[in-house]
Design a protein around this motif. Structure first.
Motif, PDB file in Angstrom:
ATOM      1  N   ALA A  81      36.906  32.562  28.393  1.00 23.42           N
ATOM      2  CA  ALA A  81      37.374  33.946  28.495  1.00 23.42           C
ATOM      3  C   ALA A  81      37.008  34.545  29.844  1.00 23.42           C
ATOM      4  N   ALA A  82      35.791  34.224  30.348  1.00 29.52           N
ATOM      5  CA  ALA A  82      35.365  34.740  31.645  1.00 29.52           C
ATOM      6  C   ALA A  82      36.261  34.201  32.767  1.00 29.52           C
ATOM      7  N   SER A  83      36.708  32.946  32.647  1.00 31.24           N
ATOM      8  CA  SER A  83      37.593  32.380  33.661  1.00 31.24           C
ATOM      9  C   SER A  83      38.926  33.123  33.699  1.00 31.24           C
ATOM     10  N   ILE A  84      39.399  33.541  32.539  1.00 30.40           N
ATOM     11  CA  ILE A  84      40.640  34.317  32.474  1.00 30.40           C
ATOM     12  C   ILE A  84      40.451  35.671  33.140  1.00 30.40           C
ATOM     13  N   ILE A  85      39.329  36.318  32.876  1.00 28.66           N
ATOM     14  CA  ILE A  85      39.018  37.612  33.492  1.00 28.66           C
ATOM     15  C   ILE A  85      38.975  37.471  35.011  1.00 28.66           C
ATOM     16  N   TRP A  86      38.297  36.428  35.486  1.00 28.34           N
ATOM     17  CA  TRP A  86      38.129  36.230  36.932  1.00 28.34           C
ATOM     18  C   TRP A  86      39.480  36.068  37.629  1.00 28.34           C
ATOM     19  N   VAL A  87      40.320  35.178  37.093  1.00 22.30           N
ATOM     20  CA  VAL A  87      41.607  34.922  37.733  1.00 22.30           C
ATOM     21  C   VAL A  87      42.486  36.167  37.689  1.00 22.30           C
ATOM     22  N   ALA A  88      42.470  36.896  36.585  1.00 24.90           N
ATOM     23  CA  ALA A  88      43.260  38.123  36.493  1.00 24.90           C
ATOM     24  C   ALA A  88      42.787  39.164  37.506  1.00 24.90           C
ATOM     25  N   LEU A  89      41.469  39.282  37.663  1.00 22.87           N
ATOM     26  CA  LEU A  89      40.931  40.214  38.651  1.00 22.87           C
ATOM     27  C   LEU A  89      41.331  39.816  40.069  1.00 22.87           C
ATOM     28  N   GLU A  90      41.278  38.534  40.365  1.00 24.68           N
ATOM     29  CA  GLU A  90      41.702  38.085  41.690  1.00 24.68           C
ATOM     30  C   GLU A  90      43.169  38.427  41.937  1.00 24.68           C
ATOM     31  N   ASN A  91      44.004  38.266  40.914  1.00 24.90           N
ATOM     32  CA  ASN A  91      45.420  38.616  41.064  1.00 24.90           C
ATOM     33  C   ASN A  91      45.592  40.085  41.429  1.00 24.90           C
ATOM     34  N   LEU A  92      44.706  40.926  40.883  1.00 23.77           N
ATOM     35  CA  LEU A  92      44.804  42.374  41.102  1.00 23.77           C
ATOM     36  C   LEU A  92      44.186  42.809  42.425  1.00 23.77           C
ATOM     37  N   LEU A  93      43.135  42.105  42.876  1.00 20.52           N
ATOM     38  CA  LEU A  93      42.349  42.606  44.003  1.00 20.52           C
ATOM     39  C   LEU A  93      42.593  41.865  45.319  1.00 20.52           C
ATOM     40  N   LEU A  94      42.990  40.605  45.258  1.00 22.69           N
ATOM     41  CA  LEU A  94      43.130  39.807  46.468  1.00 22.69           C
ATOM     42  C   LEU A  94      44.592  39.630  46.854  1.00 22.69           C
ATOM     43  N   ARG A  95      44.845  39.615  48.149  1.00 18.64           N
ATOM     44  CA  ARG A  95      46.197  39.361  48.644  1.00 18.64           C
ATOM     45  C   ARG A  95      46.430  37.886  48.925  1.00 18.64           C
ATOM     46  N   GLU A  96      45.371  37.154  49.277  1.00 16.42           N
ATOM     47  CA  GLU A  96      45.481  35.727  49.539  1.00 16.42           C
ATOM     48  C   GLU A  96      44.537  34.982  48.598  1.00 16.42           C
TER      49      GLU A  96
END
Length: 357
Positions: free
Chosen positions: A249-264
């Motif tokens: 579940a934490a891995s899902i949270i991390w990847v979703a956050l990266e999608n929202l916060l990072l451009r690259e």
């Protein structure tokens, strides 16, 4: 194009409201054999999870939520009626006589044993207890004599299985392998959290080459930990399994956050590999609950192959849709943000449920 984005949104909503228990063991693994050919004695061993046993009989005698050896000893009669009487065994049309039973707590499952006196010839067993379990449950029946080559699968629609004298091993081996592949396919399609992780990766996956690298990294990583755990090099107890589920579940949270916060996302391949190792433990928790013993090779190979085929099917369906959306930058940005928020919410819910549960 807007309809395409809506379809992706609908999938994400399904992820959000879907079941989080994606790795429940839904197999009863049985071995049935004659210690001496031509003799009346027949032995059987069945392994299943404590949760599966609880669906059949109230085995927790003191009601504290933890199944112990003392609980099994106190429920010997209930086990005889609820399990062994519900899987009648016969030979040449004559019922076998049960001569003894055992029940043992193992590290990740419950092991039930029984001995019978049967007429000579092929053995036939009807698993009527499957009618008391959810429809996805199956029985894998094998024998010490034929080993992995003698596996057969039963479910509620076909509850009767036959164990004959050794013969036609190749046909049985193919049948057993195909059944394990089917179980792997079922688990990836029912594994809502794994699908959420894949969708989050694909949303910003980039071109076909980069997506191939991501999927390959995920595949290699979870195959490594799945294999190591299934073969006994790494042990998962109940506590570790719970924290593996929380880490997924934490891995899902991390990847979703990266999608929202990072451009690259230049590090995404390495990150996917690392998270794939964690997801492999999740797949392994399914197999470890089956108590496969000498059938672990067929089960591991077939199950993992089914997982990979299911994963490839999901990518083949979703990637063209994502690529279409990517052609319109504004729509793509909104889609990534909206779906990532939904996936983030689902991951947060699963993390709290698993970490606190």
């Amino acid at each position: 194009m807007w309809l395409t984005a809506q379809r992706l949104a609908c999938l994400a909503l399904l992820l959000l409201v879907g079941s989080a228990g994606a790795h429940d063991a839904d197999i009863l693994y049985a071995q049935l054999w004659r210690p001496e050919a031509g003799k009346p004695e027949v032995r059987e061993r069945i392994t299943l999870t404590a949760d599966t046993l609880a669906l059949l009989i109230p085995a927790d005698a003191d009601g504290d939520g933890t199944l112990t050896q003392a609980d099994l000893d106190a429920r010997a009669q209930a086990l005889a009626v609820g399990i062994w009487d519900a899987i009648p065994l016969s030979a040449r049309g004559q019922p076998c006589t049960r001569t003894g039973t055992t029940a043992r707590i193992r590290e990740a499952f419950v092991e039930l044993g029984a001995s019978f006196s049967c007429a000579p010839g092929e053995l036939r067993q009807r698993f009527t207890l499957l009618s008391l379990l959810p429809p996805n449950y199956k029985v894998v029946l094998g024998s010490y004599v034929q080993g992995e080559q003698g596996q057969r699968f039963a479910d509620a629609t076909q509850p009767t299985l036959v164990v004959s004298e050794p013969g036609q091993p190749e046909r049985q081996a193919v049948s057993g392998l195909l059944a394990w592949i089917g179980l792997g396919l079922t688990h990836i399609f029912e594994g809502i959290d794994h699908l959420a992780f894949l969708l989050a990766l694909l949303l910003v996956g980039g071109n076909w080459r980069r997506v191939l690298l991501l999927v390959t990294a995920f595949t290699v990583a979870h195959s490594l930990t799945l294999g190591a755990t299934a073969l006994g090099f790494i042990l998962l107890d109940d506590t570790r399994t719970r924290w593996v589920e929380a880490a997924i579940a934490a891995s899902i949270i991390w990847v979703a956050l990266e999608n929202l916060l990072l451009r690259e996302h230049r590090h995404r391949v390495l990150l996917t590999f690392l998270f794939g190792l964690v997801h492999g433990f999740g797949f392994a928790s399914v197999l470890s609950g089956y108590g496969l013993d000498d059938s672990v090779v067929t089960g591991l190979f077939g199950f993992n192959l089914g997982v990979e085929l299911g994963q490839a099917a999901v990518v083949a369906v979703l990637l063209p849709i994502v690529r279409l959306v990517q052609r319109r930058p504004v729509l793509h940005q909104r889609t990534v943000r909206g779906l990532s928020l939904l996936i983030l919410s689902a991951g947060g819910y699963w993390f709290l449920e698993r970490a606190l549960g």
